[in-house]
Design an enzyme around this catalytic site. Structure first.
Site, PDB file in Angstrom:
ATOM      1  N   GLY A  13       0.824  -1.214   0.000  1.00 27.22           N
ATOM      2  CA  GLY A  13       0.000   0.000   0.000  1.00 27.22           C
ATOM      3  C   GLY A  13       0.853   1.255   0.000  1.00 27.22           C
ATOM      4  O   GLY A  13       0.450   2.288   0.533  1.00 27.22           O
ATOM      5  N   GLN A  17      -1.728   7.333   1.244  1.00 26.10           N
ATOM      6  CA  GLN A  17      -1.274   8.422   2.128  1.00 26.10           C
ATOM      7  C   GLN A  17      -0.191   7.947   3.105  1.00 26.10           C
ATOM      8  O   GLN A  17       0.924   8.495   3.145  1.00 26.10           O
ATOM      9  CB  GLN A  17      -2.469   8.960   2.924  1.00 26.10           C
ATOM     10  N   SER A 135      -7.294  -0.659  12.831  1.00 29.59           N
ATOM     11  CA  SER A 135      -8.068   0.589  12.698  1.00 29.59           C
ATOM     12  C   SER A 135      -9.064   0.768  13.839  1.00 29.59           C
ATOM     13  O   SER A 135      -9.651  -0.206  14.331  1.00 29.59           O
ATOM     14  CB  SER A 135      -8.838   0.529  11.372  1.00 29.59           C
ATOM     15  N   GLU A 137     -11.878   1.681  13.446  1.00 26.99           N
ATOM     16  CA  GLU A 137     -13.166   1.215  12.921  1.00 26.99           C
ATOM     17  C   GLU A 137     -13.526  -0.145  13.537  1.00 26.99           C
ATOM     18  O   GLU A 137     -14.683  -0.539  13.548  1.00 26.99           O
ATOM     19  CB  GLU A 137     -13.082   1.136  11.398  1.00 26.99           C
ATOM     20  N   TYR A 159     -15.839  -3.227   6.284  1.00 29.30           N
ATOM     21  CA  TYR A 159     -14.426  -2.852   6.441  1.00 29.30           C
ATOM     22  C   TYR A 159     -13.955  -3.155   7.869  1.00 29.30           C
ATOM     23  O   TYR A 159     -12.897  -3.754   8.083  1.00 29.30           O
ATOM     24  CB  TYR A 159     -14.261  -1.360   6.121  1.00 29.30           C
ATOM     25  N   LYS A 163     -11.071  -5.739   9.160  1.00 32.93           N
ATOM     26  CA  LYS A 163      -9.925  -5.289   9.965  1.00 32.93           C
ATOM     27  C   LYS A 163      -9.807  -6.101  11.269  1.00 32.93           C
ATOM     28  O   LYS A 163      -8.704  -6.340  11.752  1.00 32.93           O
ATOM     29  CB  LYS A 163     -10.041  -3.794  10.286  1.00 32.93           C
ATOM     30  N   HIS A 189      -6.580   9.464  10.528  1.00 33.03           N
ATOM     31  CA  HIS A 189      -5.428  10.370  10.378  1.00 33.03           C
ATOM     32  C   HIS A 189      -5.409  10.876   8.943  1.00 33.03           C
ATOM     33  O   HIS A 189      -5.580  10.131   8.000  1.00 33.03           O
ATOM     34  CB  HIS A 189      -4.120   9.700  10.789  1.00 33.03           C
TER      35      HIS A 189
END
Ligand code: F7E
Length: 337
Positions: A13, A17, A135, A137, A159, A163, A189
């Site tokens: 990845g 970002q 995460s 999440e 998602y 995770k 972030h």
């Protein structure tokens, strides 16, 4: 950190970002940085282009959903550090493509872990150290606030569920095979390099376009949603610190401060001298089938054990993002999405 000069790091990845900031951090320490990149129709790698041009980052074509390819890359490269940041990371989209999300965000972790387990050591014989991007999440609708390493998971999106699998399989491989494998449970972030689908960048780009008279309105979903938003370059520092410890351990990384989407709008439009209420519309298309209401993290353990602290505040981050997007609009770099 100079002790790692020459060590090989693999980042999955890398074109996202976090991957781009992490690659810069490791390259600055003299590491040989390799990044796994999936083939995309859009071939722009704007976040990592400067690193590629300077030869401080090498790209390897691949995909974490292809276990054979991951195994081949791991055994040829024999890295010392592996950072698994690859994922289908847009939460809203995970309701549209739950299976693809489970494969990349969930099973992808297992493919990388399995390759680490089999290859085991780097080219110098040192055990490979593995970082998994977990995460906030995963907490979903948490029963308590703030959330720490001890808060139970209750994911509320495909998602988040994927995770949780990635998190538990990392813990399981650590306990089963004595791997140095850790998870960083990172809260939201953001940065000037955030993708446009995410709400902070969607808002700061809209502010820039509205400021320059190229757009008048922006449609958003739930303005009451609350998030603990930190600055991505601060968070990638924490990733590396976790792999520098004597013992593998999972950490929550967060600022401990939360804001609503409404407060985000106030801050971002305010930076450009605009009244957000004149430009923001609510569109149910951006609402989620299940929302999270009280995400705010407790990173006390990271502060005590890693010596990690966030440096850039929410207000300063939004200021930087608005300024960067105005600069993009002025210089015609709209393709940096
Ligand atoms: O949404 C609300 C939306 O898409 C934030 C990923 O990095 O952080 C990120 O996931 C909040 C949600 O991020 C719009 O309902 C309102 O409550 O920026 P987001 P996220 O879903 O929190 C976690 C930690 C990750 O791991 C993920 O990979 O903002 N919201 N209106 C909106 N969100 C979006 N995207 N667009 C809107 O128009």
């Amino acid at each position: 950190m100079a002790a790692h000069a020459g060590a090989i790091a693999l980042i999955t990845g890398v074109s996202g970002q976090d991957g781009s900031y992490l690659a810069e951090l490791l390259a600055a320490q003299g590491m040989q940085v390799y990044g796994l990149v999936r083939r995309k129709a859009d071939t722009s790698n704007w976040r990592i282009q400067a690193l590629l041009d300077s030869g401080r980052l090498s790209v390897i074509p691949g995909d974490v959903t292809d276990g054979g390819a991951v195994m081949r890359i791991m055994s040829q490269l024999r890295p010392r550090f592996v950072f698994n940041l690859a994922a289908q990371s847009f939460v809203h989209y995970s309701w549209d493509v739950p299976l693809a999300t489970a494969e990349a965000t969930g099973l992808g972790v297992l493919n990388v872990l399995e390759a680490v387990r089999q290859v085991r050591t780097d080219a110098t014989g040192q055990a490979i150290r593995f970082y998994q991007a977990s995460s906030s999440e995963m907490f979903g609708n948490a029963a308590s606030e703030p959330q720490s390493e001890n808060t139970p998971f209750h994911p509320r999106s495909p998602y988040g569920v994927a995770k949780v699998f990635g998190h538990h399989i990392t813990v399981n491989y650590r306990e089963s095979y004595e791997l140095f494998a850790v998870s960083g449970i990172l809260f939201n972030h953001e940065s000037e390099r955030r993708g446009l689908a995410f709400v902070t960048r969607k808002v700061t780009m809209a502010v820039a376009l509205i400021k320059r008279g190229l757009q008048d309105k922006v449609a958003l979903g739930n303005l009451d949603a609350r998030r603990d938003w930190g600055y991505a370059p601060d968070y990638v520092r924490a990733m590396q610190l976790m792999l520098e410890q004597d013992e593998p351990r999972d950490f929550v990384i967060a600022t401990g401060v939360s804001n609503t989407v409404r407060e985000l709008c106030e801050a971002a439009f305010g930076e450009a001298g605009l009244d957000w209420q004149k430009h923001v519309e609510v569109d149910p298309a951006f609402m989620r089938p299940a929302e999270l209401h009280i995400l705010r993290g407790d990173s006390g353990m990271a502060q005590a054990m890693l010596g990690w602290e966030p440096e850039v505040s929410f207000g300063e981050m939004i200021r930087r993002m608005v300024a960067a997007d105005i600069d993009r609009v002025d210089s015609g770099r709209h393709w940096e999405v």
